[in-house]
Structure formats: C-alpha cells, structure tokens
Design a protein around this motif. Structure first.
Motif, PDB file in Angstrom:
ATOM      1  N   ASN A  28     109.933  59.979  39.164  1.00 60.63           N
ATOM      2  CA  ASN A  28     108.697  59.661  38.455  1.00 60.63           C
ATOM      3  C   ASN A  28     107.949  58.527  39.161  1.00 60.63           C
ATOM      4  O   ASN A  28     108.566  57.623  39.737  1.00 60.63           O
ATOM      5  N   ILE A  29     106.618  58.571  39.101  1.00 51.79           N
ATOM      6  CA  ILE A  29     105.812  57.528  39.751  1.00 51.79           C
ATOM      7  C   ILE A  29     105.829  56.267  38.907  1.00 51.79           C
ATOM      8  O   ILE A  29     105.461  56.282  37.730  1.00 51.79           O
ATOM      9  N   CYS A  30     106.274  55.178  39.518  1.00 52.54           N
ATOM     10  CA  CYS A  30     106.276  53.887  38.825  1.00 52.54           C
ATOM     11  C   CYS A  30     104.914  53.211  38.938  1.00 52.54           C
ATOM     12  O   CYS A  30     104.368  52.713  37.951  1.00 52.54           O
ATOM     13  N   TYR A  31     104.391  53.180  40.145  1.00 52.75           N
ATOM     14  CA  TYR A  31     103.103  52.537  40.360  1.00 52.75           C
ATOM     15  C   TYR A  31     102.536  52.984  41.711  1.00 52.75           C
ATOM     16  O   TYR A  31     103.217  53.607  42.536  1.00 52.75           O
ATOM     17  N   TYR A  32     101.250  52.665  41.912  1.00 54.13           N
ATOM     18  CA  TYR A  32     100.591  52.858  43.193  1.00 54.13           C
ATOM     19  C   TYR A  32     100.409  51.491  43.842  1.00 54.13           C
ATOM     20  O   TYR A  32     100.128  50.507  43.142  1.00 54.13           O
ATOM     21  N   GLU A  33     100.541  51.433  45.147  1.00 56.23           N
ATOM     22  CA  GLU A  33     100.242  50.188  45.848  1.00 56.23           C
ATOM     23  C   GLU A  33      99.509  50.502  47.152  1.00 56.23           C
ATOM     24  O   GLU A  33      99.708  51.561  47.750  1.00 56.23           O
ATOM     25  N   GLY A  34      98.640  49.602  47.538  1.00 56.16           N
ATOM     26  CA  GLY A  34      97.870  49.848  48.744  1.00 56.16           C
ATOM     27  C   GLY A  34      96.871  48.753  49.006  1.00 56.16           C
ATOM     28  O   GLY A  34      96.976  47.652  48.472  1.00 56.16           O
ATOM     29  N   PHE A  35      95.894  49.070  49.851  1.00 59.65           N
ATOM     30  CA  PHE A  35      94.877  48.068  50.169  1.00 59.65           C
ATOM     31  C   PHE A  35      93.503  48.706  50.201  1.00 59.65           C
ATOM     32  O   PHE A  35      93.347  49.923  50.341  1.00 59.65           O
ATOM     33  N   ILE A  36      92.494  47.853  50.063  1.00 59.64           N
ATOM     34  CA  ILE A  36      91.102  48.285  49.967  1.00 59.64           C
ATOM     35  C   ILE A  36      90.276  47.476  50.961  1.00 59.64           C
ATOM     36  O   ILE A  36      90.355  46.242  50.986  1.00 59.64           O
ATOM     37  N   GLU A  37      89.497  48.181  51.788  1.00 57.25           N
ATOM     38  CA  GLU A  37      88.621  47.532  52.756  1.00 57.25           C
ATOM     39  C   GLU A  37      87.172  47.640  52.283  1.00 57.25           C
ATOM     40  O   GLU A  37      86.747  48.701  51.830  1.00 57.25           O
ATOM     41  N   ASP A  38      86.444  46.573  52.442  1.00 60.26           N
ATOM     42  CA  ASP A  38      85.020  46.571  52.122  1.00 60.26           C
ATOM     43  C   ASP A  38      84.251  47.069  53.347  1.00 60.26           C
ATOM     44  O   ASP A  38      84.222  46.409  54.390  1.00 60.26           O
ATOM     45  N   LEU A  39      83.632  48.228  53.230  1.00 62.78           N
ATOM     46  CA  LEU A  39      82.885  48.830  54.334  1.00 62.78           C
ATOM     47  C   LEU A  39      81.388  48.608  54.230  1.00 62.78           C
ATOM     48  O   LEU A  39      80.631  49.156  55.036  1.00 62.78           O
ATOM     49  N   THR A  40      80.953  47.829  53.250  1.00 63.06           N
ATOM     50  CA  THR A  40      79.519  47.684  53.004  1.00 63.06           C
ATOM     51  C   THR A  40      78.791  47.176  54.245  1.00 63.06           C
ATOM     52  O   THR A  40      77.791  47.758  54.681  1.00 63.06           O
ATOM     53  N   ALA A  41      79.293  46.095  54.831  1.00 62.74           N
ATOM     54  CA  ALA A  41      78.638  45.543  56.024  1.00 62.74           C
ATOM     55  C   ALA A  41      78.760  46.508  57.196  1.00 62.74           C
ATOM     56  O   ALA A  41      77.832  46.656  57.994  1.00 62.74           O
ATOM     57  N   GLN A  42      79.914  47.159  57.292  1.00 56.19           N
ATOM     58  CA  GLN A  42      80.127  48.113  58.387  1.00 56.19           C
ATOM     59  C   GLN A  42      79.150  49.271  58.299  1.00 56.19           C
ATOM     60  O   GLN A  42      78.582  49.708  59.305  1.00 56.19           O
ATOM     61  N   LYS A  43      78.947  49.784  57.070  1.00 48.12           N
ATOM     62  CA  LYS A  43      78.017  50.899  56.897  1.00 48.12           C
ATOM     63  C   LYS A  43      76.595  50.475  57.254  1.00 48.12           C
ATOM     64  O   LYS A  43      75.846  51.238  57.881  1.00 48.12           O
ATOM     65  N   ALA A  44      76.238  49.263  56.857  1.00 49.00           N
ATOM     66  CA  ALA A  44      74.909  48.764  57.212  1.00 49.00           C
ATOM     67  C   ALA A  44      74.786  48.603  58.722  1.00 49.00           C
ATOM     68  O   ALA A  44      73.756  48.923  59.326  1.00 49.00           O
ATOM     69  N   PHE A  45      75.864  48.122  59.348  1.00 50.68           N
ATOM     70  CA  PHE A  45      75.859  47.957  60.810  1.00 50.68           C
ATOM     71  C   PHE A  45      75.771  49.305  61.511  1.00 50.68           C
ATOM     72  O   PHE A  45      75.053  49.465  62.501  1.00 50.68           O
ATOM     73  N   GLU A  46      76.508  50.295  60.986  1.00 47.15           N
ATOM     74  CA  GLU A  46      76.452  51.631  61.584  1.00 47.15           C
ATOM     75  C   GLU A  46      75.041  52.189  61.531  1.00 47.15           C
ATOM     76  O   GLU A  46      74.577  52.840  62.471  1.00 47.15           O
ATOM     77  N   GLU A  47      74.352  51.935  60.427  1.00 45.53           N
ATOM     78  CA  GLU A  47      72.970  52.384  60.309  1.00 45.53           C
ATOM     79  C   GLU A  47      72.087  51.680  61.332  1.00 45.53           C
ATOM     80  O   GLU A  47      71.216  52.298  61.961  1.00 45.53           O
ATOM     81  N   GLN A  48      72.345  50.380  61.537  1.00 45.71           N
ATOM     82  CA  GLN A  48      71.589  49.635  62.534  1.00 45.71           C
ATOM     83  C   GLN A  48      71.886  50.151  63.935  1.00 45.71           C
ATOM     84  O   GLN A  48      70.987  50.269  64.776  1.00 45.71           O
ATOM     85  N   VAL A  49      73.174  50.439  64.193  1.00 48.29           N
ATOM     86  CA  VAL A  49      73.566  50.965  65.502  1.00 48.29           C
ATOM     87  C   VAL A  49      72.887  52.305  65.756  1.00 48.29           C
ATOM     88  O   VAL A  49      72.389  52.574  66.856  1.00 48.29           O
ATOM     89  N   LEU A  50      72.872  53.150  64.727  1.00 50.65           N
ATOM     90  CA  LEU A  50      72.244  54.457  64.860  1.00 50.65           C
ATOM     91  C   LEU A  50      70.764  54.287  65.204  1.00 50.65           C
ATOM     92  O   LEU A  50      70.241  54.959  66.097  1.00 50.65           O
TER      93      LEU A  50
END
Length: 615
Positions: free
Chosen positions: A230-252
C-alpha cells in the motif's frame, strides 16, 4: 584461571580507588596497558597521573562526578584521555561506591572501556543528519512529502516560499486535494501516473500561489509503499520554471531577431529583384497595347510579382513578430515550399538548395511561424558548415504515423564531443560574435513542444543530417501551391551585339532578356555561373551582364574567369543589395561597372552603351 588472568584478557579495565580523593587508582588491572599504552604501575604509583592526561574540557566535569559519588553511590561518565601516542581516546567509565564502616574510608570500584569508534560514528551520524537537514531546508527546489489524500507531511523553505507561505505549519493547513479542485490542477493525472508507474518525472503544470499569481512548475516524485504494497506517501521535488519559461520565450524571440537581422540584406536583394521584374514589365505595357493577348500576359506577370512581394513581406512579418503559439492544420510540404524564398536569402551564395517534398500530403498540427523557424535555423547551421560551398537538401517523407523532414548538408560535420553538446543552449563552435549557440536548442525546444523529436547524424568531414519527426494527423487535403511566375517578351531596338545575362531569378532573367532583345541585342540568358562557363569558346560575346549573388560561382568571380578567357569582354555587375559580401570582397579592386537594382530600360541601355563604347 586466576581472576587477574581473566581481567587481562577482557577489553574492560577494572580499578579501585579510595574516597574522598578517588581520582588516583589504588589498584588497576594490567590490561590497562593495552588500552592506553601505559603500564598499570604508573596509574598507582604516580599521584595525579590519571587526571593529568584528561582532556582539559572534561577535567572539571569528571572531578565533579567523582565528588558526587558519596551521595549518588554510582556514576557513569564519558571523557577523553590522552594515551601513550598523545592522541585522545574516548572512554566510558562506570563506578560504584562499596559499603563500609560509617566514618571510615570507603572504596570505589570502577570499570572503563574505550568507545572512540562509537563516538566517531555518533559524530558522523549527527553531522550527516545535520547535512541532510540543511540540504532539505536550503535546497533551491521545493521538497515535499504528502499522503495520497492530500495531507502535507514535509515541506522545505523553498517550497513554502514558492507557494507564498511563511512556514511548514501554515502550508500544512492546506489540503492538496481541495487546492487542486479549486485551481484545476491535474492532481488526479499526477496520482494516476504515480500509482501506475511508482514514479513521475518532469510533470509540468501551472500553479496559483497564495497571493493569486501564476507560476509554472515541474514535479518529479515517487510513491513509497509499506510491506503490504500500500502507498504510504509520495515524496519528491518541485522546480519553479516560471523564469525559465519567460527566458525561453525571450530566447525564441532573440533567435527570430537574429535570423531577421541576417535576412535584412538578402531581403533588400530579393525585393529589388521583384521590383526590377515589375519595372521592366510595366515598361513593356505600352509596346503591346495593340496585342490584347500579349498585354494580358504582361499584366498577369506584373500581378504575380506583386503577389510574390506581398507573400515575402507576410512571411517576414509572421516570422519576426512575437505572438502566442497559434496551432493550425498544415501540410509540411507546403510550409517548406513557402519557406524556400527566405531560406535562399539565409544561405551563402555558393550553397545550392535542393527541395524534395514527399508526393503525399503530410498533415501536421503546428505553429507555422515556429516550423519556419526550425527550417531557418537548420538551414543557417548547414550553410555555416559549408564555407566553401556545397549542397543543402531538404526532403520530406511519411514514416508510419509521423511526418519526417530531413535536412542534409555535405559540410564540415561534427566530432563526437560537438555532437554530444549540439543541442545545449549557448554552445557554439563559431567564432565570438558569429552566433549565439541557440539555433539547435531552439529547434529542439520547438519540435519537442509539438510532440515531435529531433535525430542527428554527423561525422567530421562528412556533413550532417537532421531528421525532424512530427505526429501526422488525419484530415482533408490542404491548399495547393501558388502558380509559378510567367515570363514575357518584347520587341528589339539595337545593332545585334551579343549580351550574356547571368541571373538566377527567373522573372528578372526573362524580363532582362526581353528588354535587351527590344534594345536590339542578341541575348543568351542562363541561371548560373556554371552554365555561363559551359558556353562554347567560339561563341562571340560582347558583354556580360551578371548578378552579384549567384549559387555556386559568384558574379565577380565569374566576371574574372570569363574576362581571362575572352579578352575584351565588357562586364556589368548588378545587384539589389550594395553590401553584398561577394561584391565587396571580390569586386572592390576590379574595373567593373556596377548597376543597382531596380533600374529602368533607359538606364540599362545607357550603361550597356557606355560599357561597350557605343554612342
């Protein structure tokens, strides 16, 4: 076996002492030498010997412990003691007070054993735990542990800050299940993937922070199970891509601007070619007013050149502008055909472009401007890999459920190290100031965003092949190509001198041929320098009229080669772009007449007469 022999074999040292001053031993077992390096006699015969080698930080604490044994009856203490090699070792000491006559001296019996390894392990464990806590708390990505029903068990500072909370306690009051329903977060899809695969990598979504602002995040997590599965819990990590997405748009956008800047000179050349054809044809109109059929053909040619110029302008605006991605159903073959004009402008003059579209419709759902940018970037890379000239082939085909675009060059190719880093942002093998290193990374990003993939084959000295795979979609046939530009003719006015016209633009070449015929010249018109050089040596030529930018042999180079073979040949160089690199580098020292496009019939006739010494 005597008790003394037994004690010697044990790793525990036994001692006795008297109180009220029990710091010095009255007796100690012989095995103390194995633990400390000192014989037992020194502990007994030298007053203060044992206490003199206690660590200074532990001395007062040990003295206080022994002083309390009369009331406590038993003590346990840990201390550091300097052994014979002058290193400090940790010892665990236990002592008890023996019963005695009231008012008389009393005896203490104690044991000590070395615990250095245990203390080092405990210290390492504490340090590891501290490092782990610091790693979790100071990590730049959000780290979490949650139950399947949405309770938050663990969060670090980065996650709290990411979501706009001051502490874990504040964040833990929020239930993820309720939060997901409020902002349409696809938590069910996230949980389904975890339940099915046990792990999720790179799950991207948009979140709403506590203050209502939007952020783009990427989650990676795993499910932790108990012994029953049975699943006891989930564990992991979260990255903030907001600046990256804005940068990718600028790069494009920066990539677009880089390509547009590179196009500027070529665009001037191409538009001037269109204008030249239009000017020539418009001047033909008065000569064919009495012939309705001929007049209609010339008007039709003019209209086609106007459409061609407008289409070029539309493509440039579409390519350059910044906008939200607009997906539409397209035929990949048509996108490539319609991009050919822009691609030719980006290529070196000595690079030949070959387009081989599939004989079936390749329907894809895509953003037209972004697909054009993929084609442009791959074409620029290929052109830069062929500084001495070569062939760039763009081919399309269908493979199962995918549309495939292949871009092949026979240029310098890449070694293993370059291949491994080819799609990295800002990685470039070009000289400083000659490129950003963003081209292939942008290609990869666009194609991936369209659900496709990019494959690459390259070998040093043997060119490169890029394959772009895009998912095919079902649908009706899409629009056809615009009709090709027609050529027309005109009447003559001169004395039969032979002019060789070398112009790769069909419309310009044909209109010049007609105008020169009207002016009374015999005309041979070819589309390339190679074709010009193939003319028989016995063919008399009086003047060479050539464009600067030609595929293969450039205009100035062709002029020099033909002048060496045909002494007395007059030359006029024409171009729609006065900053042509080929003209600057190869024609700067030559005594050539330069004719700027667009020009009218009168100007052309005057310059030809001047070049040939005619009145």
């Amino acid at each position: 076996m005597p008790i003394g022999d037994i004690l010697v074999q044990l790793p525990i040292v036994v001692y006795t002492a008297s109180i009220p001053s029990p710091i010095d031993a009255s007796w100690i077992s012989e095995n103390v030498e194995e633990l400390t390096g000192f014989p037992a006699s020194r502990f007994v015969s030298e007053p203060g010997f044992w206490s003199s080698r206690l660590h200074t930080d532990d001395l007062e604490r040990v003295r206080a412990a022994f002083a309390s044994i009369a009331q406590a009856g038993r003590i346990t203490m840990e201390y550091r003691w300097r052994v014979a090699d002058d290193s400090y070792r940790w010892f665990l000491d236990n002592a008890v007070l023996l019963a005695g006559d009231p008012g008389g001296p009393r005896q203490v019996v104690g044991t000590f054993v070395e615990i250095t390894a245990q203390k080092e392990t405990e210290s390492a464990l504490r340090e590891s735990e501290e490092h782990f806590r610091n790693f979790i708390e100071d990590a730049v990505v959000g780290i979490f542990r949650t139950t399947p029903d949405g309770r938050i068990l663990l969060s670090n500072h980065a996650l709290q800050q990411l979501l706009g909370f001051a502490s874990h306690e504040e964040l833990a009051r929020m239930n993820l299940e309720e939060w997901a329903r409020e902002q349409s977060y696809p938590r069910e899809a996230f949980k389904a993937a975890l339940d099915r695969d046990g792990v999720v990598r790179g799950f991207e979504s948009c979140w709403t922070r506590r203050d209502g602002s939007q952020i783009h995040v990427r989650e990676s997590a795993r499910a932790i199970h108990d012994s029953t599965g049975n699943i006891c819990y989930y564990e992991g990590f979260i990255e903030d891509l907001t600046a990256q997405k804005a940068f990718e748009e600028q790069v494009l956008q920066m990539q677009k601007m880089e390509a547009v800047g590179r196009l500027a000179g070529g665009v001037a050349h191409d538009f001037n070619n269109v204008l030249q054809a239009m000017m020539s044809l418009s001047q033909l109109l008065p000569t064919c007013r009495e012939d309705p059929t001929h007049f209609s053909e010339v008007v039709g040619d003019l209209q086609e050149h106007v459409k061609r110029g407008a289409a070029l302008a539309r493509q440039l605006l579409l390519f350059a502008r910044r906008e939200i991605r607009k997906t539409e159903r397209l035929d990949l073959n048509q996108v490539i055909r319609q991009s050919v004009r822009l691609v030719r402008l980006l290529l070196r003059e000595n690079v030949r472009l070959v387009i081989s579209p599939a004989d079936v419709t390749l329907r894809v759902d895509a953003d037209r401007a972004q697909l054009e940018q993929v084609i442009m970037n791959l074409a620029v890379n290929a052109s830069d890999a062929m500084p001495e000239g070569g062939v760039l082939e763009v081919r399309t085909e269908r493979r199962y459920h995918e549309a495939v675009m292949q871009v092949r060059d026979n240029g310098s190719g890449m070694d293993e190290e370059t291949r491994a880093r080819a799609f990295e942002p800002f990685f470039t093998t070009k000289a400083v100031g000659r490129g950003t290193g963003l081209g292939l990374s942008v290609v990869h990003g666009i194609v991936t965003a369209h659900g496709g993939r990019v494959e690459m084959e390259s070998e040093l000295g043997k060119g490169s092949l890029f394959r772009v795979f895009l998912p095919l979609v079902e649908g009706p046939d899409l629009g056809a190509q615009a009709p090709a530009v027609r050529a027309s003719t005109i009447s003559p006015t001169a004395r039969g001198e032979h002019v060789l016209v070398v112009e790769d633009e069909d419309g310009v070449r044909e209109s010049l041929k007609q105008i020169l015929t009207v002016l009374g010249y015999r005309v041979t018109a070819v589309e390339s320098g190679e074709k010009a050089l193939e003319l028989p040596a016995e063919t008399r030529l009086d003047l060479l009229l050539t464009d600067v930018a030609l595929p293969g042999v450039s205009g100035p180079r062709l002029a020099a080669m033909m002048a060496s073979r045909r002494p007395g040949l007059k030359v006029i160089i024409m171009s729609g772009y006065t900053e042509d690199a080929a003209f600057r580098e190869e024609a700067s020292d030559a005594r050539l007449v330069f004719l700027q496009k667009p020009f009218d019939i009168e100007t052309l006739g005057r310059e030809i007469r001047k070049a040939m010494g005619l009145r």
